[in-house]
Write an enzyme that holds these catalytic residues in place. Structure first.
Site, PDB file in Angstrom:
ATOM      1  N   GLU A 230      -4.622  -3.823  -2.185  1.00 36.67           N
ATOM      2  CA  GLU A 230      -4.319  -4.242  -0.817  1.00 36.67           C
ATOM      3  C   GLU A 230      -3.090  -5.143  -0.770  1.00 36.67           C
ATOM      4  O   GLU A 230      -3.044  -6.120  -0.033  1.00 36.67           O
ATOM      5  CB  GLU A 230      -5.550  -4.883  -0.169  1.00 36.67           C
TER       6      GLU A 230
ATOM      7  N   CYS B 225      -5.437  -2.042   9.273  1.00 38.72           N
ATOM      8  CA  CYS B 225      -6.725  -2.115   8.579  1.00 38.72           C
ATOM      9  C   CYS B 225      -6.605  -2.977   7.330  1.00 38.72           C
ATOM     10  O   CYS B 225      -7.469  -3.823   7.042  1.00 38.72           O
ATOM     11  CB  CYS B 225      -7.205  -0.719   8.199  1.00 38.72           C
TER      12      CYS B 225
END
Length: 396
Positions: A375, A250
């Site tokens: 991230e 993801c």
């Protein structure tokens, strides 16, 4: 000999002619999102940033849903089924308005919806994805914890079976959309390894207090997720998500959008500096006529459009099914780092005006400090590339 073809005029906004690489549908997507951002975000973003709020986030989400921008690359369930390049162009335009708006879309589509679409059961997909694609339900993605960032394998959030149910306990931190989400995709340690759960946020024991006092991504909702004996039915488990590979997949999808988005923030700052350099006069003429200012603008344009070309290349590879996670790390590491440098250089051209919210530069620079970290930090992406280049693992 035939006469040489007449060259098109030089375009300061597209000096390499990158638009020639885009087809009419891609250009239409870009222009639609750019127009929406100009109408709905830019007139208000300085006020939202200064107040540290994103008022009307639910309305904005529904509007983004109507544009097809939520879960944009996913197929079925009301999703647009767009190409990776189309999604990247949308991310660029959204982040040219503000990183917080692009983060809203990235977390909704590339994290929460992507997790359900890729790892969820058919019942979970039918339950959540259509309303999420329409922006009627907002999602969030719970992986990072208060003491666990770059090493998600060390997460402390855990889920235990109790009869036919799961009981979830733990904390997640720095969660975009958390306080307004209707569903949270939460990753937890279990006796079976790390698993993902689609958690309705109205479940008893679940809360999402909003994080305040941020100096970056101020025009976004950032929250902590608190789970105290959250009892979930068996069908809350994402059946296809086993181990860290699932959440990392993801994240790779979301990082791809950042590769494009960072260039949007850079473009906005560059355009502000270029316009300012043409109109601001010192010593009797525009500062854009001085050699040092022109050198700055030339260097900024080089890195901006090289970054856009890199994003475009990675997008074509993703559409062809050939994009590796290491290549996504390549793009995020380069483009976010260069975008921050462009913003800082733009600030020097604007001088003291560069710190004012009348201009977008300092806002983008502040936002990108968060984008640089989330991230995957700089160090993590450097080590991903280092391992790929040498074949040696420096993580452990």
């Amino acid at each position: 000999m035939s006469a040489p073809a007449k060259l098109p005029p030089f375009d300061a906004g597209d000096p390499l002619g990158i638009d020639d690489l885009l087809d009419p549908e891609e250009l239409a997507v870009r222009d639609t999102v750019r127009t929406w951002a100009a109408d709905r975000v830019l007139p208000h973003i300085a006020e939202w940033y200064e107040s540290g709020e994103l008022p009307g986030i639910r309305e904005l989400a529904r509007e983004l849903g109507s544009l097809g921008a939520l879960g944009m690359t996913l197929d079925g369930y009301g999703c647009a089924g767009a190409s990776a390049v189309q999604y990247g162009l949308a991310c660029l335009e959204l982040e040219a308005a503000d990183s917080g708006i692009r983060s809203l879309v990235s977390v909704q589509g590339s994290l929460a919806m992507y997790a359900i679409h890729t790892y969820g059961s058919e019942e979970q997909k039918q339950r959540w994805l259509p309303s999420m694609a329409a922006g009627e339900t907002i999602g969030c993605f719970g992986l990072t914890e208060p003491d666990i960032g770059s090493d998600p394998a060390a997460m402390r959030t855990h889920a235990k079976k109790d009869g036919g149910d799961w009981v979830l306990n733990g904390r997640k931190m720095w969660i975009t959309n958390g306080s307004v989400a209707g569903v949270a995709v939460v990753w937890a340690r279990t006796d079976e390894g790390i698993r993902g759960f689609a958690v309705p946020t109205d479940t008893p024991g679940f809360s999402a207090p909003e994080i305040k006092h941020k100096w970056s991504l101020r025009a976004s909702v950032t929250s902590e997720l608190v789970m105290d004996d959250v009892r979930l039915p068996a069908d809350a488990l994402l059946p296809g998500a086993t181990g860290l590979k699932a959440p990392l997949g993801c994240l790779s999808h979301a990082r791809y959008g950042i590769v494009w988005g960072a260039m949007g923030a850079a473009r906005s700052s560059f355009e502000a500096a270029l316009e300012y350099a043409r109109s601001r006069e010192q010593f009797g003429r525009p500062i854009g006529g001085f050699q040092l200012t022109q050198a700055k603008l030339a260097d900024m344009a080089l890195e901006l459009h090289k970054g856009i070309l890199l994003a475009h290349h990675l997008g074509r590879r993703l559409d062809a099914g050939r994009l590796r996670p290491e290549q996504v790390s390549f793009g995020k590491l380069n483009n976010v780092r260069e975008a921050i440098d462009i913003c800082r250089t733009a600030r020097t051209i604007l001088g003291a005006n560069g710190i004012s919210l009348e201009y977008p530069v300092m806002r983008h620079a502040g936002n990108l400090e968060s984008v640089l970290t989330y991230e995957g930090t700089v160090e993590m992406h450097q080590l991903v590339l280092g391992k790929a280049l040498t074949g040696l693992d420096a993580f452990r």
